[in-house]
Design a protein around this motif. Sequence first.
Motif, PDB file in Angstrom:
ATOM      1  N   ALA A 132      12.453  -9.950   8.138  1.00 39.00           N
ATOM      2  CA  ALA A 132      12.097 -10.121   6.725  1.00 39.00           C
ATOM      3  C   ALA A 132      11.859  -8.741   6.133  1.00 39.00           C
ATOM      4  CB  ALA A 132      10.852 -10.992   6.583  1.00 39.00           C
ATOM      5  N   PRO A 133      12.854  -8.148   5.476  1.00 41.48           N
ATOM      6  CA  PRO A 133      12.672  -6.815   4.898  1.00 41.48           C
ATOM      7  C   PRO A 133      11.673  -6.835   3.756  1.00 41.48           C
ATOM      8  CG  PRO A 133      14.767  -7.757   4.217  1.00 41.48           C
ATOM      9  CD  PRO A 133      14.204  -8.679   5.233  1.00 41.48           C
ATOM     10  N   VAL A 134      10.961  -5.731   3.634  1.00 41.23           N
ATOM     11  CA  VAL A 134       9.975  -5.588   2.556  1.00 41.23           C
ATOM     12  C   VAL A 134      10.701  -5.167   1.285  1.00 41.23           C
ATOM     13  CG1 VAL A 134       7.913  -4.367   1.785  1.00 41.23           C
ATOM     14  CG2 VAL A 134       8.149  -5.013   4.191  1.00 41.23           C
ATOM     15  N   ARG A 135      10.499  -5.900   0.213  1.00 43.79           N
ATOM     16  CA  ARG A 135      11.145  -5.613  -1.069  1.00 43.79           C
ATOM     17  C   ARG A 135      10.094  -5.342  -2.140  1.00 43.79           C
ATOM     18  NH1 ARG A 135      15.749  -4.225   1.163  1.00 43.79           N
ATOM     19  NH2 ARG A 135      17.107  -5.961   1.820  1.00 43.79           N
ATOM     20  N   THR A 136      10.540  -4.788  -3.252  1.00 43.72           N
ATOM     21  CA  THR A 136       9.643  -4.383  -4.337  1.00 43.72           C
ATOM     22  C   THR A 136       9.993  -5.133  -5.611  1.00 43.72           C
ATOM     23  OG1 THR A 136       9.534  -2.150  -3.399  1.00 43.72           O
ATOM     24  CG2 THR A 136       8.728  -2.423  -5.654  1.00 43.72           C
ATOM     25  N   ILE A 137       8.973  -5.617  -6.297  1.00 41.91           N
ATOM     26  CA  ILE A 137       9.123  -6.141  -7.657  1.00 41.91           C
ATOM     27  C   ILE A 137       8.277  -5.253  -8.565  1.00 41.91           C
ATOM     28  CG2 ILE A 137       8.711  -8.104  -9.198  1.00 41.91           C
ATOM     29  CD1 ILE A 137       9.079  -9.954  -6.840  1.00 41.91           C
ATOM     30  N   ALA A 138       8.872  -4.754  -9.627  1.00 43.94           N
ATOM     31  CA  ALA A 138       8.163  -3.811 -10.499  1.00 43.94           C
ATOM     32  C   ALA A 138       8.612  -3.988 -11.939  1.00 43.94           C
ATOM     33  CB  ALA A 138       8.412  -2.365 -10.042  1.00 43.94           C
ATOM     34  N   GLY A 139       7.768  -3.563 -12.861  1.00 43.46           N
ATOM     35  CA  GLY A 139       8.106  -3.581 -14.284  1.00 43.46           C
ATOM     36  C   GLY A 139       7.221  -2.605 -15.028  1.00 43.46           C
ATOM     37  N   GLN A 140       7.674  -2.151 -16.177  1.00 42.49           N
ATOM     38  CA  GLN A 140       6.908  -1.173 -16.936  1.00 42.49           C
ATOM     39  C   GLN A 140       7.172  -1.319 -18.426  1.00 42.49           C
ATOM     40  OE1 GLN A 140       8.427   2.453 -15.191  1.00 42.49           O
ATOM     41  NE2 GLN A 140      10.014   2.701 -16.733  1.00 42.49           N
TER      42      GLN A 140
ATOM     43  N   VAL B  65      -2.762  -7.007 -23.199  1.00 42.15           N
ATOM     44  CA  VAL B  65      -1.670  -7.913 -23.559  1.00 42.15           C
ATOM     45  C   VAL B  65      -0.417  -7.568 -22.754  1.00 42.15           C
ATOM     46  CG1 VAL B  65      -0.163  -8.671 -25.438  1.00 42.15           C
ATOM     47  CG2 VAL B  65      -2.598  -8.300 -25.871  1.00 42.15           C
ATOM     48  N   ILE B  66      -0.103  -6.272 -22.669  1.00 43.83           N
ATOM     49  CA  ILE B  66       1.101  -5.835 -21.951  1.00 43.83           C
ATOM     50  C   ILE B  66       0.972  -6.107 -20.459  1.00 43.83           C
ATOM     51  CG2 ILE B  66       2.455  -3.806 -21.303  1.00 43.83           C
ATOM     52  CD1 ILE B  66       1.816  -2.662 -24.083  1.00 43.83           C
ATOM     53  N   PHE B  67      -0.175  -5.759 -19.879  1.00 44.54           N
ATOM     54  CA  PHE B  67      -0.342  -5.961 -18.444  1.00 44.54           C
ATOM     55  C   PHE B  67      -0.303  -7.447 -18.080  1.00 44.54           C
ATOM     56  CE2 PHE B  67      -2.300  -1.599 -17.931  1.00 44.54           C
ATOM     57  CZ  PHE B  67      -1.353  -1.156 -17.032  1.00 44.54           C
ATOM     58  N   ARG B  68      -0.899  -8.297 -18.911  1.00 47.16           N
ATOM     59  CA  ARG B  68      -0.870  -9.726 -18.618  1.00 47.16           C
ATOM     60  C   ARG B  68       0.557 -10.255 -18.644  1.00 47.16           C
ATOM     61  NH1 ARG B  68      -6.084 -10.944 -21.186  1.00 47.16           N
ATOM     62  NH2 ARG B  68      -5.037 -11.351 -23.147  1.00 47.16           N
TER      63      ARG B  68
ATOM     64  N   GLU C 117       2.710 -10.854   1.135  1.00 47.02           N
ATOM     65  CA  GLU C 117       2.548 -10.224  -0.171  1.00 47.02           C
ATOM     66  C   GLU C 117       1.504  -9.111  -0.118  1.00 47.02           C
ATOM     67  OE1 GLU C 117       2.594 -12.798  -3.847  1.00 47.02           O
ATOM     68  OE2 GLU C 117       1.996 -14.289  -2.352  1.00 47.02           O
ATOM     69  N   SER C 118       1.779  -8.050  -0.851  1.00 49.99           N
ATOM     70  CA  SER C 118       0.745  -7.066  -1.139  1.00 49.99           C
ATOM     71  C   SER C 118       0.045  -7.491  -2.423  1.00 49.99           C
ATOM     72  CB  SER C 118       1.361  -5.675  -1.331  1.00 49.99           C
ATOM     73  OG  SER C 118       2.080  -5.625  -2.563  1.00 49.99           O
ATOM     74  N   GLY C 119      -1.030  -6.830  -2.773  1.00 48.19           N
ATOM     75  CA  GLY C 119      -1.626  -7.061  -4.075  1.00 48.19           C
ATOM     76  C   GLY C 119      -0.753  -6.466  -5.172  1.00 48.19           C
ATOM     77  N   ILE C 120      -0.879  -6.991  -6.383  1.00 45.39           N
ATOM     78  CA  ILE C 120      -0.162  -6.413  -7.522  1.00 45.39           C
ATOM     79  C   ILE C 120      -0.916  -5.173  -7.971  1.00 45.39           C
ATOM     80  CG2 ILE C 120       0.657  -6.819  -9.858  1.00 45.39           C
ATOM     81  CD1 ILE C 120       0.746  -9.767  -9.267  1.00 45.39           C
TER      82      ILE C 120
ATOM     83  N   VAL D 245       2.460   6.467 -23.463  1.00 45.23           N
ATOM     84  CA  VAL D 245       1.839   6.083 -22.200  1.00 45.23           C
ATOM     85  C   VAL D 245       2.731   5.036 -21.529  1.00 45.23           C
ATOM     86  CG1 VAL D 245      -0.179   5.036 -21.103  1.00 45.23           C
ATOM     87  CG2 VAL D 245      -0.464   6.529 -23.081  1.00 45.23           C
ATOM     88  N   ARG D 246       2.951   5.175 -20.237  1.00 48.29           N
ATOM     89  CA  ARG D 246       3.732   4.209 -19.483  1.00 48.29           C
ATOM     90  C   ARG D 246       2.789   3.289 -18.713  1.00 48.29           C
ATOM     91  NH1 ARG D 246       8.909   6.242 -16.490  1.00 48.29           N
ATOM     92  NH2 ARG D 246       9.534   6.116 -18.684  1.00 48.29           N
ATOM     93  N   LEU D 247       2.865   1.998 -19.005  1.00 47.54           N
ATOM     94  CA  LEU D 247       2.083   0.986 -18.298  1.00 47.54           C
ATOM     95  C   LEU D 247       2.995   0.302 -17.289  1.00 47.54           C
ATOM     96  CD1 LEU D 247       0.210  -0.573 -21.357  1.00 47.54           C
ATOM     97  CD2 LEU D 247      -0.458   1.390 -19.951  1.00 47.54           C
ATOM     98  N   GLN D 248       2.551   0.202 -16.049  1.00 51.06           N
ATOM     99  CA  GLN D 248       3.451  -0.208 -14.967  1.00 51.06           C
ATOM    100  C   GLN D 248       2.719  -1.129 -13.997  1.00 51.06           C
ATOM    101  OE1 GLN D 248       4.882   2.727 -11.800  1.00 51.06           O
ATOM    102  NE2 GLN D 248       6.610   2.738 -13.219  1.00 51.06           N
ATOM    103  N   VAL D 249       3.429  -2.141 -13.498  1.00 51.13           N
ATOM    104  CA  VAL D 249       2.927  -2.973 -12.403  1.00 51.13           C
ATOM    105  C   VAL D 249       3.998  -3.034 -11.320  1.00 51.13           C
ATOM    106  CG1 VAL D 249       1.498  -4.403 -13.920  1.00 51.13           C
ATOM    107  CG2 VAL D 249       3.782  -5.160 -13.325  1.00 51.13           C
ATOM    108  N   TYR D 250       3.564  -3.157 -10.074  1.00 53.42           N
ATOM    109  CA  TYR D 250       4.514  -3.301  -8.969  1.00 53.42           C
ATOM    110  C   TYR D 250       3.798  -3.912  -7.780  1.00 53.42           C
ATOM    111  CZ  TYR D 250       2.429   0.860  -6.792  1.00 53.42           C
ATOM    112  OH  TYR D 250       1.560   1.746  -6.212  1.00 53.42           O
TER     113      TYR D 250
END
Length: 447
Positions: A216-224, A242-245, A397-400, A415-420
């Motif tokens: 099971a390879p580890v993959r990344t989900i991200a957005g900004q 609002v953006i982070f939610r 899963e890791s934490g977001i 400013v760049r707001l990012q989650v991954y």
Amino acid sequence: MPTTTDSRLTRLRDRRTALVDRRRAITNGADARGDVYLSDAEAREFTRVCEQIAQMDDRLDELEAEARHAAPTEGAEIARRARYSVNEGRTYERGNGSSFFQDLARVSVNMDGDGAARERLQRHAQDVAEAVERRDLDRTDGNGGYAVPPLWAMSQFVELARAGRAYANLCERLPLPAGTDSINIPKVSSGTATGAQTADNAPVEEQDLEDDFVTAPVRTIAGQQDVAIQLLDQSPVSFDQVIFRDLVADYATKLDLQVISGSGSSGQVTGIRSTSDIVTIAAATATVASLYAKIADAVQRVHTGRFMPPTVIVMHPRRWAWFLAALDSNDRPLIVPNAGNPQNAIATLGVVGAEQVVGQMHGLPVVTDPNMPTSLGTGTNEDVIHVVRASDLLLYESGIRSRAMPEVGSGTLTVRLQVYGYLAFTAGRYPKSVVEIGGAGLAAPTF
């Protein structure tokens, strides 16, 4: 002495002012906490206060109308006088001896002893009003509308509706180990054997165990989202929240889609539908009776192939609604609420919900997930049903994680707001735990 109506107006206005202050205090409390939304209790109180203010406004309108009828206004007196002078010449016609500027000066310096100058000015105002074009004002911008500004209910900010992760939440969820980009799980591919000993001292059955592994390879989900710092500083709502939610909500949707349909390439995990050796059952015709039988077949196939029972049935909400709409030959529903103690029902309806257990069929809970595909088959709008032993599906899963990076666009105050986050998933431990009905797609339901 003020009239009774005047006293009541004063008391009502004071009470209305107190209610407006109370409404402002409710929203200020939420702003002080940094919340975009009011709590349930605050929302109820806010609605109650607004209803009281509306009732107060209606009563004020009634009392003010009574006051106007009880005491004629100065405008009404002017209109009365104008009616008696309608046939007279204009007040300041050339040669009649009256001067507009002289009368204006007399009134301005309080030298109009008998009031004649003021009366002539009032009559002149009536003359001018009759001579000019009249236009009724309304709420159209440029015709009075700018005096009625829109109210922005910032505390009721409308977020984008997104599907959740109902299917992913059914899996066996484990924390993702640190320090690796792949999780390998050993697997027995060919087992040992036993057999009846043909006689005393006869050879005992022997077969060598063979093993393999599931990866099971580890993959990344991200957005900004890049955002101007002025928006974050000047917005009356906490716009970064609002953006982070919204980013986190989309993260959940994308993770669920990976679990269901990940291709195993281009940075995706190998989802359930892409796992080799899962069981598929064709369903060329999609009648309620035929699908009911196919689901029974799927249940026995998990028993037969996995030697353990399935735990859940997963389908798209529209497919469950199609089942709910089914009627027998007497136009009676085939699926009814379980609170009615139904008899001979093909399934029971638990709750009217979304992305949760909504009922039962063949003794198994039914979960609806809007992320189940509906673009399959030759009609490109067909779906599938899964019968699953969900505990055999492993989701690590890791934490977001979230970041705000001002350095990226510091030259433009951006400013760049990012989650991954990271995930690894496999349905390959026991692929016979998954049975897909309509692998090529079930005919789209009609209602």
